[in-house]
Design a protein around this motif. Structure first.
Motif, PDB file in Angstrom:
ATOM      1  N   ASP A 157      76.751 -84.872 -21.172  1.00  0.00           N
ATOM      2  CA  ASP A 157      77.819 -83.965 -20.445  1.00  0.00           C
ATOM      3  C   ASP A 157      77.720 -84.121 -18.949  1.00  0.00           C
ATOM      4  O   ASP A 157      78.530 -83.272 -18.192  1.00  0.00           O
ATOM      5  CB  ASP A 157      77.873 -82.763 -21.049  1.00  0.00           C
ATOM      6  CG  ASP A 157      76.689 -81.937 -20.865  1.00  0.00           C
ATOM      7  OD1 ASP A 157      75.648 -82.778 -20.641  1.00  0.00           O
ATOM      8  OD2 ASP A 157      76.686 -80.722 -21.136  1.00  0.00           O
ATOM      9  N   HIS A 212      71.634 -84.408 -16.153  1.00  0.00           N
ATOM     10  CA  HIS A 212      72.395 -85.060 -17.129  1.00  0.00           C
ATOM     11  C   HIS A 212      73.411 -86.249 -16.762  1.00  0.00           C
ATOM     12  O   HIS A 212      73.949 -85.997 -15.562  1.00  0.00           O
ATOM     13  CB  HIS A 212      73.237 -84.140 -17.811  1.00  0.00           C
ATOM     14  CG  HIS A 212      72.177 -82.869 -18.475  1.00  0.00           C
ATOM     15  ND1 HIS A 212      72.005 -83.218 -19.778  1.00  0.00           N
ATOM     16  CD2 HIS A 212      72.064 -82.002 -18.012  1.00  0.00           C
ATOM     17  CE1 HIS A 212      71.159 -82.072 -20.090  1.00  0.00           C
ATOM     18  NE2 HIS A 212      71.212 -81.126 -18.937  1.00  0.00           N
ATOM     19  N   TYR A 264      72.801 -81.836 -30.366  1.00  0.00           N
ATOM     20  CA  TYR A 264      73.811 -81.136 -29.550  1.00  0.00           C
ATOM     21  C   TYR A 264      75.033 -82.101 -29.295  1.00  0.00           C
ATOM     22  O   TYR A 264      76.152 -81.547 -29.320  1.00  0.00           O
ATOM     23  CB  TYR A 264      72.970 -80.853 -28.104  1.00  0.00           C
ATOM     24  CG  TYR A 264      73.850 -80.376 -27.073  1.00  0.00           C
ATOM     25  CD1 TYR A 264      73.525 -78.975 -26.713  1.00  0.00           C
ATOM     26  CD2 TYR A 264      74.784 -81.209 -26.227  1.00  0.00           C
ATOM     27  CE1 TYR A 264      74.284 -78.320 -25.772  1.00  0.00           C
ATOM     28  CE2 TYR A 264      75.462 -80.457 -25.114  1.00  0.00           C
ATOM     29  CZ  TYR A 264      75.098 -79.027 -24.971  1.00  0.00           C
ATOM     30  OH  TYR A 264      75.708 -78.475 -23.701  1.00  0.00           O
ATOM     31  N   HIS A 289      74.771 -81.434 -13.355  1.00  0.00           N
ATOM     32  CA  HIS A 289      75.746 -82.244 -14.064  1.00  0.00           C
ATOM     33  C   HIS A 289      76.817 -82.885 -13.102  1.00  0.00           C
ATOM     34  O   HIS A 289      77.691 -83.606 -13.644  1.00  0.00           O
ATOM     35  CB  HIS A 289      76.443 -81.467 -15.207  1.00  0.00           C
ATOM     36  CG  HIS A 289      75.437 -80.706 -16.334  1.00  0.00           C
ATOM     37  ND1 HIS A 289      74.628 -80.004 -16.032  1.00  0.00           N
ATOM     38  CD2 HIS A 289      75.832 -81.249 -17.654  1.00  0.00           C
ATOM     39  CE1 HIS A 289      73.908 -79.689 -17.464  1.00  0.00           C
ATOM     40  NE2 HIS A 289      74.843 -80.360 -18.438  1.00  0.00           N
ATOM     41  N   HIS A 302      71.199 -84.360 -23.142  1.00  0.00           N
ATOM     42  CA  HIS A 302      71.171 -83.688 -24.378  1.00  0.00           C
ATOM     43  C   HIS A 302      70.717 -84.582 -25.781  1.00  0.00           C
ATOM     44  O   HIS A 302      71.285 -85.739 -25.628  1.00  0.00           O
ATOM     45  CB  HIS A 302      72.312 -82.928 -24.666  1.00  0.00           C
ATOM     46  CG  HIS A 302      72.865 -81.847 -23.584  1.00  0.00           C
ATOM     47  ND1 HIS A 302      71.967 -80.646 -23.503  1.00  0.00           N
ATOM     48  CD2 HIS A 302      73.335 -81.928 -22.530  1.00  0.00           C
ATOM     49  CE1 HIS A 302      72.471 -80.189 -22.452  1.00  0.00           C
ATOM     50  NE2 HIS A 302      73.346 -80.931 -21.881  1.00  0.00           N
TER      51      HIS A 302
HETATM   52 ZN   LIG Z   1      74.542 -80.196 -20.346  1.00  0.00          ZN
END
Ligand SMILES: [Zn+2]
Ligand SMILES: [Zn+2]
Length: 229
Positions: A20, A14, A49, A200, A45
């Motif tokens: 995020d 991500h 979301y 992330h 996402h």
């Molecule tokens: Zn995420």
């Protein structure tokens, strides 16, 4: 059981541009080259979301058509982590109305899945029946989010039928968000898996897949793993 990406390829991560993650697409790609990844999927996402969690639009999605890797030879694919929305199996697989070839099918706790958690298995089965030709793999199907409700064996069997791989998710293992009982059940019967970081952060990009391979080795699902395909 076949591992589709036993080497230096990671298809779940991500960015901060579209969702995020903590790092930009350029930071991720630059760092991926430094740690020896050869191919990555940046899979932010989906719009449902993002809306549910109040993300502000930072970057227009269409601009990625103009992006080129100027740092290294890492092959970069832009995908989307889709969400199942309800037990009918409706899914959201776009960002700003733009979809992708690499689609991860996931669920996340109560957002944006709105239906009764008891119906999560039905939701998966319906989504897979309806969209199996679009789904690249199932993301973290053994996460703790719906651990008390999901019939992981029924979902795995339907994925096997449609030749859809399932994911062993490194970040979910390393942060204790995996139901290991479900994971072991899945690994006993699944035909094909991806081993991805779901990073992330750059730290997770570096370490999370290794933790997943360590889990698979220590629990006898694979022999020693050396990150060579
Ligand atoms: Zn995420
Ligand atoms: Zn996810």
């Amino acid at each position: 059981m076949e591992i589709i990406n036993p080497g230096n390829e990671d298809y779940h991560m991500h960015s901060i541009n579209f969702s995020d993650g903590l790092n930009t697409i350029d930071e991720i790609v630059n760092y991926a080259g430094k740690i020896g990844l050869s191919k990555i999927g940046i899979t932010d996402h989906n719009q449902a979301y993002l809306d549910k969690r109040g993300f502000v639009r930072r970057t227009y999605r269409n601009i990625i058509n103009r992006w080129e890797n100027v740092y290294n030879n890492v092959k970069v694919q832009f995908g989307i982590e889709a969400d199942i929305l309800n037990s009918k199996g409706d899914i959201c697989m776009d960002i700003q109305g733009v979809t992708a070839d690499l689609i991860i099918l996931s669920t996340h706790p109560s957002r944006p899945y709105k239906d009764n958690p008891n119906k999560i298995t039905l939701a998966y089965l319906n989504a897979i029946e309806r969209f199996h030709d679009k789904i690249t793999f199932l993301g973290h199907p053994c996460s703790v989010y719906y651990e008390d409700y999901i019939d992981i064996e029924a979902v795995t069997e339907l994925c096997n039928k449609y030749d859809i791989p399932m994911e062993v998710n490194g970040a979910n293992i390393s942060t204790n968000r995996t139901n290991l009982n479900n994971l072991n059940k899945m690994l006993k019967i699944v035909d094909r898996i991806y081993v991805n970081s779901d990073s992330h952060t750059l730290y997770e990009l570096k370490t999370a897949r290794a933790e997943a391979f360590q889990y698979l080795t220590e629990n006898g699902f694979i022999k020693t793993h050396s990150f060579k395909s």
